[in-house]
Design an enzyme around this catalytic site. Structure first.
Site, PDB file in Angstrom:
ATOM      1  CG  ASP A 185      -1.800   2.153   5.783  1.00  0.00           C
ATOM      2  OD1 ASP A 185      -1.875   2.004   7.024  1.00  0.00           O
ATOM      3  OD2 ASP A 185      -1.931   3.252   5.219  1.00  0.00           O
ATOM      4  N   GLY A 197       1.503  -2.433  -9.990  1.00  0.00           N
ATOM      5  CA  GLY A 197       2.095  -1.393 -10.813  1.00  0.00           C
ATOM      6  C   GLY A 197       3.111  -0.480 -10.183  1.00  0.00           C
ATOM      7  NE  ARG A 250     -13.093 -17.279   0.439  1.00  0.00           N
ATOM      8  CZ  ARG A 250     -13.231 -18.173  -0.529  1.00  0.00           C
ATOM      9  NH1 ARG A 250     -12.588 -18.017  -1.667  1.00  0.00           N
ATOM     10  NH2 ARG A 250     -13.997 -19.229  -0.365  1.00  0.00           N
ATOM     11  CG  ASP A 306      -4.478  -5.847  -4.813  1.00  0.00           C
ATOM     12  OD1 ASP A 306      -3.231  -5.789  -4.843  1.00  0.00           O
ATOM     13  OD2 ASP A 306      -5.183  -4.990  -4.256  1.00  0.00           O
ATOM     14  CG  ASP A 329     -10.368  -5.818  -6.023  1.00  0.00           C
ATOM     15  OD1 ASP A 329     -11.500  -6.343  -6.046  1.00  0.00           O
ATOM     16  OD2 ASP A 329     -10.021  -4.915  -6.806  1.00  0.00           O
ATOM     17  CG  HIS A 345      -7.926  -1.843  -3.920  1.00  0.00           C
ATOM     18  ND1 HIS A 345      -7.429  -0.684  -3.382  1.00  0.00           N
ATOM     19  CD2 HIS A 345      -6.912  -2.722  -3.895  1.00  0.00           C
ATOM     20  CE1 HIS A 345      -6.168  -0.865  -3.045  1.00  0.00           C
ATOM     21  NE2 HIS A 345      -5.833  -2.099  -3.347  1.00  0.00           N
ATOM     22  CB  SER A 384      -2.113   0.559  -9.599  1.00  0.00           C
ATOM     23  OG  SER A 384      -0.956   1.201 -10.081  1.00  0.00           O
ATOM     24  N   GLY A 385      -2.971  -1.829  -7.676  1.00  0.00           N
ATOM     25  CA  GLY A 385      -3.996  -2.527  -6.896  1.00  0.00           C
ATOM     26  C   GLY A 385      -5.412  -2.031  -7.119  1.00  0.00           C
ATOM     27  CG  HIS A 389      -2.048  -0.969   1.094  1.00  0.00           C
ATOM     28  ND1 HIS A 389      -2.633  -1.574   2.174  1.00  0.00           N
ATOM     29  CD2 HIS A 389      -2.715  -1.440   0.004  1.00  0.00           C
ATOM     30  CE1 HIS A 389      -3.605  -2.362   1.760  1.00  0.00           C
ATOM     31  NE2 HIS A 389      -3.655  -2.307   0.445  1.00  0.00           N
TER      32      HIS A 389
END
Length: 127
Positions: A82, A37, A98, A62, A92, A89, A56-57, A10
């Site tokens: 963080d 990214g 999980r 992700d 995600d 997101h 990017s996430g 993060h």
């Protein structure tokens, strides 16, 4: 076969990821690295690591890493999260963690866990 490691951080943890990766840079150079990214860009630019970069996430990175994990193409995830900042997101992020649990893939979400995982992988690689 090279160890396949996903690296995600993060925004407020990106400097920690750079410091962590610098400590393990010699080992990481022998691994296949995938990253989201911005994290991947910084790792490549600042440490010279070869990175397969995803989005990017918040833009699906992700989920892209999660898909690779489900297909058996990721051996370990280092995801410096963080916990004090809400993430847009979050679903995600939860899906990726999980997927690690479902597929029994090690997932370190803080520096202490990341050091444990990377140090053990480094030892195993020497054998």
């Amino acid at each position: 076969m090279k160890t396949r490691i996903a690296l995600i951080a993060h925004d407020k943890k990106k400097d920690d990821m750079i410091t962590l990766a610098a400590e393990y840079a010699d080992f990481l150079r022998g691994c296949h690295l995938t990253a989201t990214g911005t994290t991947g860009g910084r790792l490549a630019n600042e440490l010279g690591l070869t990175i397969e970069r995803m989005h990017s996430g918040p833009f699906g990175g992700d989920l892209q890493i999660g898909a690779q994990l489900v297909e058996g193409r990721i051996d370990c995830v280092i995801f410096l999260r963080d916990p004090m900042t809400p993430q847009p997101h979050e679903p995600d992020i939860n899906a990726l963690v999980r997927a690690c649990d479902v597929h029994n893939v090690p997932c370190a979400t803080n520096l202490a866990g990341a050091h444990l995982v990377l140090s053990q992988l480094k030892i195993a690689a020497r054998k």
